[in-house]
Each structure stands twice: as C-alpha cells, then as structure tokens.
Design a protein around this motif. Structure first.
Motif, PDB file in Angstrom:
ATOM      1  N   LEU A   1       0.594  -1.292   0.199  1.00  0.00           N
ATOM      2  CA  LEU A   1       0.049   0.044  -0.349  1.00  0.00           C
ATOM      3  C   LEU A   1       1.032   1.421  -0.376  1.00  0.00           C
ATOM      4  N   TRP A   2       2.090   0.500   0.051  1.00  0.00           N
ATOM      5  CA  TRP A   2       2.809   2.477   0.695  1.00  0.00           C
ATOM      6  C   TRP A   2       4.074   1.884  -0.876  1.00  0.00           C
ATOM      7  N   ASP A   3       4.621   0.858  -1.260  1.00  0.00           N
ATOM      8  CA  ASP A   3       5.152   0.948  -2.058  1.00  0.00           C
ATOM      9  C   ASP A   3       6.564   0.816  -1.038  1.00  0.00           C
ATOM     10  N   ARG A   4       7.120  -0.560  -0.581  1.00  0.00           N
ATOM     11  CA  ARG A   4       7.562  -0.698   0.151  1.00  0.00           C
ATOM     12  C   ARG A   4       8.104  -1.539  -0.588  1.00  0.00           C
ATOM     13  N   PRO A   5       9.713  -2.047   0.050  1.00  0.00           N
ATOM     14  CA  PRO A   5      10.136  -2.928  -0.524  1.00  0.00           C
ATOM     15  C   PRO A   5       9.752  -4.777   0.398  1.00  0.00           C
ATOM     16  N   ARG A   6       9.525  -5.559  -0.466  1.00  0.00           N
ATOM     17  CA  ARG A   6       8.280  -6.721   0.008  1.00  0.00           C
ATOM     18  C   ARG A   6       9.740  -7.224   1.260  1.00  0.00           C
ATOM     19  N   ILE A   7       9.167  -8.271   1.366  1.00  0.00           N
ATOM     20  CA  ILE A   7      10.015  -9.187   2.037  1.00  0.00           C
ATOM     21  C   ILE A   7       9.613 -10.396   0.906  1.00  0.00           C
ATOM     22  N   VAL A   8      11.694 -10.650   1.020  1.00  0.00           N
ATOM     23  CA  VAL A   8      11.668 -11.447  -0.343  1.00  0.00           C
ATOM     24  C   VAL A   8      11.801 -13.110   0.165  1.00  0.00           C
ATOM     25  N   GLN A   9      10.906 -14.078  -0.103  1.00  0.00           N
ATOM     26  CA  GLN A   9      10.850 -15.480  -0.249  1.00  0.00           C
ATOM     27  C   GLN A   9      11.858 -16.405  -1.106  1.00  0.00           C
ATOM     28  N   THR A  10      13.035 -16.431  -0.162  1.00  0.00           N
ATOM     29  CA  THR A  10      13.547 -17.630  -1.444  1.00  0.00           C
ATOM     30  C   THR A  10      13.543 -18.970  -0.483  1.00  0.00           C
ATOM     31  N   VAL A  11      13.732 -19.683  -1.946  1.00  0.00           N
ATOM     32  CA  VAL A  11      13.149 -21.224  -1.529  1.00  0.00           C
ATOM     33  C   VAL A  11      14.403 -22.334  -2.257  1.00  0.00           C
ATOM     34  N   LEU A  12      14.493 -23.374  -1.436  1.00  0.00           N
ATOM     35  CA  LEU A  12      15.760 -24.145  -0.960  1.00  0.00           C
ATOM     36  C   LEU A  12      15.099 -25.527  -0.437  1.00  0.00           C
ATOM     37  N   GLU A  13      15.451 -26.250  -1.596  1.00  0.00           N
ATOM     38  CA  GLU A  13      14.444 -27.593  -1.613  1.00  0.00           C
ATOM     39  C   GLU A  13      16.165 -28.538  -1.184  1.00  0.00           C
ATOM     40  N   GLY A  14      15.942 -29.915   0.141  1.00  0.00           N
ATOM     41  CA  GLY A  14      17.227 -30.760  -0.329  1.00  0.00           C
ATOM     42  C   GLY A  14      16.705 -31.399   0.977  1.00  0.00           C
ATOM     43  N   ALA A  15      17.183 -32.733   1.165  1.00  0.00           N
ATOM     44  CA  ALA A  15      17.332 -33.374   2.248  1.00  0.00           C
ATOM     45  C   ALA A  15      18.052 -33.083   3.467  1.00  0.00           C
TER      46      ALA A  15
END
Length: 482
Positions: free
Chosen positions: A448-462
């Motif tokens: 709503l304020w055009d502020r930097p969003r929280i970014v998700q980085t997705v990692l997959e492994g075991a």
C-alpha cells in the motif's frame, strides 16, 4: 590477531541450513509420529531463536555451552554465512517430509521490516522511509530565564580536581576546540575546566588501573575522553518502533529535567560504571538549571534523572535534593487496558491520550467509540480478538502506528480501510502460527505504501538419512516476494 576465514557456504545453500533443520526435525513431535513436520525460527548475527528443548544440567551444575554444543555449531554455520553476505538477520520456515525431503523458505530480510523478537514473524513494518515515532521527533522546549545553579563555581571546581588529580594530564585549548568543532556545540564552562585538568586518556595512566580508579573517584564517574564525548540526542537512544510508539514525552511545569528521549543540549561525558550515562544538560526543565548533571538510564528509552545541580556539585559529592520531575493530577498520555490493569476503555479516554494498548482481555470485545475524535491519539495496539469492530479504527484519523492481529488486519485490508496516516505498523501473532500467511499479510500492507516487500527464497534438499537423497542435496528455486 588472526584473520577470520570466509565461510565456504553461502546463505543460499541448503547445506548451510541442513544441521539446523535436522535438529528442529529431530525435536518435532509429528516427525516421530511419521507425519510431515513444519519448523520455523530466526537466526541473526547477534542472537537466534529456535524451538528446541534444552537439556537441563544435573542438579548443582550451571548450564554450559557444551550442553547445547550441537545447536551452537549448527547456528554458527548459518551466522558465518550471514556475515559473509552482510545480512544481519533471517527468519525461515521449512516443511520436512518423513523421508527427510525438505522445502526451506528464507524470509527476507527487507529494509522496510524490523526483525521479529524471538520469533520468525516480521517485526514492525516501516511504511514511511526514515520515519520515527513522535517522542523521537520531539525537541526540547525553550525555558525562558534558565541560568546555571548558584553552586556552579569554576575556581572551586578546578581546585578540588587538582587536589584529587595532582598528576593528571590536562587537555590543551586546541584539543577542546577540536572537540567543540566535532560536536558542533560550545562546551559549557564547567566541562572545560574539568578537561583542562584531565583529558582522561588511557595512555596518560601508563597502564595504571589504580590511577584510572582515582580519577573516577575524584570526578564522580568514569570520565570519557574528549574524543568520546557525544550529544545524547534522540538518535543515541535506539528503540524498536512497537516499543517507542508507546512512549510519551511528559514535562510537568515543575520538572527539573525535560522528559525527552534526547536533546541536542545533553552532552554525555561519563558513565556510572553500570552502563548509565551522565550528561551536562543545557536544555533543562522549567525548574532546572543550565549545566545540571543528569543520568540517562540504560534500562529506559526516555527521560533522565537529575543527579547534581552543577558539575561542581558532582565533583564535591553533593547530589541534588530536588526531584527530576513531578506529576500533577493530569491523566497519563499512555494507557494499557488489560485484565490485570486498567479494566475499561472509558477510564483511558481523555483529550491528552497519545498511545493506547489493549492487551489480554477475557471479556467481550471492546469498542473504540470512546476514543473517536481524541486529538492526540497516535498509537493503537490491540491483542488479537479484543476489538468488537476493527473498522472503528477509521474514526481515529491521527494514528501513526497500528498493531493488530492477522484477522483484524484482514478486515481493514478487505475494506480498503487501512489508515493512510500510518508511518509504521505491526502484526501481533498469537500462538504458533505458520509464518507464511503472516508474511503475505505484511507484504500486502507494505504494498500500500510501495515499500520493499519481504522476499522468500525457496531451497529444496534433504535432511538426515532420508532414502534416495544425500543430506544437504541442494535444489534452489527462486526468490520472490510472496
């Protein structure tokens, strides 16, 4: 001093996180029941929060680092990668299958979001870049007719200091002038006398700790050298938005010290030895003196206590007998409504109210109607489920900080009724909720304020000895705001 080798793993490698995930997975009840486990936590360069059970030491023995050695080593691996990446703090959540296959989501950081405290959830959302809570913007009021205390005596001060510090090395006029130029302020006369007697540099003690102790005893504090003098303005007292928004500046008419966060006229020159700072006050309260000595507590974010009416009095061991401030009969500018304190909103509502917090409440949800039209109300925090109608918030036009539960925020967002007057906001979470919906909600507010969003980085492994996969097998898949 040996050079620290850079971490061989990056923050975006699943292998960096695998030991932490393995510990959380092993401690999960659903893992032992053979079901998928959801784990979450937060790791920062200075602290971390993981939902792990700590083994208690045997009776009579204090807890040791070795008791949590596996946790410490796993966290150290991540913290090294954070340092290499120049990142202070990262929250995460992961879903781990019974086979050990895992999907890890790193949440943030964002320059518009303060880290959560002991949780993986976001802290305060900074909606206006560089914004500060109102008490941190407050400057001192001018006090007409303020003068130094009658006890301020330059000759007596110098004589007593030289008697107590006969071998001290004093600062030159050039050194004092340089300090004034750095600070952008003229040092008061008493402070100049003090530094002309001793400049308080460690090299002048010749590694003699007893000499340093004698100086502290003679001055009445652990004296800073000229290079360490600083202006104790509001920026010197950092406080998180959600806490700072609940503070209020209060300077009664008979106060000796203004109830500020900081002041351009507070010159910090020493320490009590316990972390509290002493300052010369050039912007006193209505009943104060220019040059009085005040103490800024390290346990508080606002206000200061009067210590001595003058620097002369401090050195002579004559503490002030006057009160720092006195409160009259006016109601407080901040109010906490909870089952354990103020038990009705009507008692909190008055024209001078600035900050309202509604906490744990076991009765019917509350109406905000009593607060409609209050001219100074700028902060509202409400525990989840305590508001009868969140849309009543639209009748509070002066809010600069708002903290609500996820459902209350959902009502405002769906109605397009989030107050545009806000400078910051926060989401308070009750219980052990999945961080992902909370992050998504935070990103809606930030948008709503055009502020930097929280970014998700997705990692997959075991994780662990899952069949068909090696621990730490890394399959990275993107990083986008969610």
């Amino acid at each position: 001093m040996s050079d620290q080798k850079p971490s061989p793993l990056s923050i975006g490698d699943f292998a960096t996180w695998e030991p932490v995930l393995r510990l959380l997975w092993a401690g999960s009840e659903v893992h032992h029941a053979g079901r998928p486990a959801r784990v979450a936590g937060r790791i920062g360069r200075r602290s971390w929060s993981l939902n792990l059970r700590t083994r208690l030491p045997s009776p009579g023995r204090a807890a040791q680092v070795e008791d949590i050695r596996e946790e410490v080593d796993a966290v150290k691996r991540v913290r090294g990668a954070l340092a290499d990446a120049g990142v202070d703090d990262v929250s995460f959540t992961a879903e781990i299958q019974p086979s050990g296959e895992a999907v890890l989501r790193l949440l943030g950081p964002s320059p518009a979001v303060e880290p959560g405290i002991g949780t993986p959830y976001p802290g305060a959302l900074i909606l206006v870049d560089g914004s500060l809570p109102e008490p941190w913007r407050r400057l001192p009021d001018p006090v007409a007719g303020a003068v130094p205390a009658p006890s301020a005596d330059l000759k007596l001060l110098e004589r007593r200091l030289r008697e107590g510090l006969p071998d001290a090395v004093g600062a030159t006029e050039e050194e004092i002038t340089a300090a004034e130029a750095r600070l952008g302020i003229t040092l008061p006369a008493e402070l100049k006398v003090l530094y002309r007697v001793t400049r308080a540099r460690w090299e002048d003690y010749n590694d003699d700790h007893e000499a340093a102790g004698r100086e502290s005893a003679a001055v009445g504090c652990e004296l800073f050298d000229l290079d360490a003098l600083y202006i104790a303005d509001a920026s010197s007292r950092h406080c998180r938005w959600e806490f700072a928004a609940m503070e209020a500046v209060d300077t009664p008419p008979d106060a000796a010290v203004q109830g500020l966060v900081g002041s351009p006229g507070w010159i910090a020159f020493g320490d009590t030895g316990g972390g509290d700072r002493l300052a010369v006050d050039l912007t006193p309260g209505p009943r104060g003196h220019i040059g009085q000595v005040i103490m800024l507590s390290h346990e508080e974010s606002i206000g200061a206590a009067l210590v001595a009416d003058s620097l002369t009095d401090l050195v002579l061991g004559r503490p002030s007998t006057r009160s720092s401030s006195a409160r009259g009969q006016r109601p407080p500018a901040t109010a906490w409504v909870t089952t354990a304190s103020l038990k009705n909103v009507q008692a909190a509502a008055h024209p001078g109210l600035e900050a309202l917090s509604i906490g744990v409440w076991d009765s019917a949800p509350l109406s905000l109607a009593p607060f409609t039209g209050l001219p100074r109300l700028r902060t509202l925090t409400a525990y989840p489920g305590t508001l009868a109608d969140p849309l009543e918030i639209t009748e509070l036009p002066g809010l600069e900080f708002l903290q609500l539960g996820p459902q209350e925020w959902r009502v405002l967002l769906d109605a397009r009724a989030v107050p545009r007057s806000l400078s910051a906001a926060a989401i308070v979470v009750h219980g052990n909720q999945d961080p992902l919906p909370v992050v998504a909600l935070a990103n809606e507010i930030l948008a709503l304020w055009d502020r930097p969003r929280i970014v998700q980085t997705v990692l997959e492994g075991a994780v662990g000895p899952g069949p068909g996969a090696q621990p730490g097998a890394d399959r990275r898949s993107g990083g986008t705001p969610q």
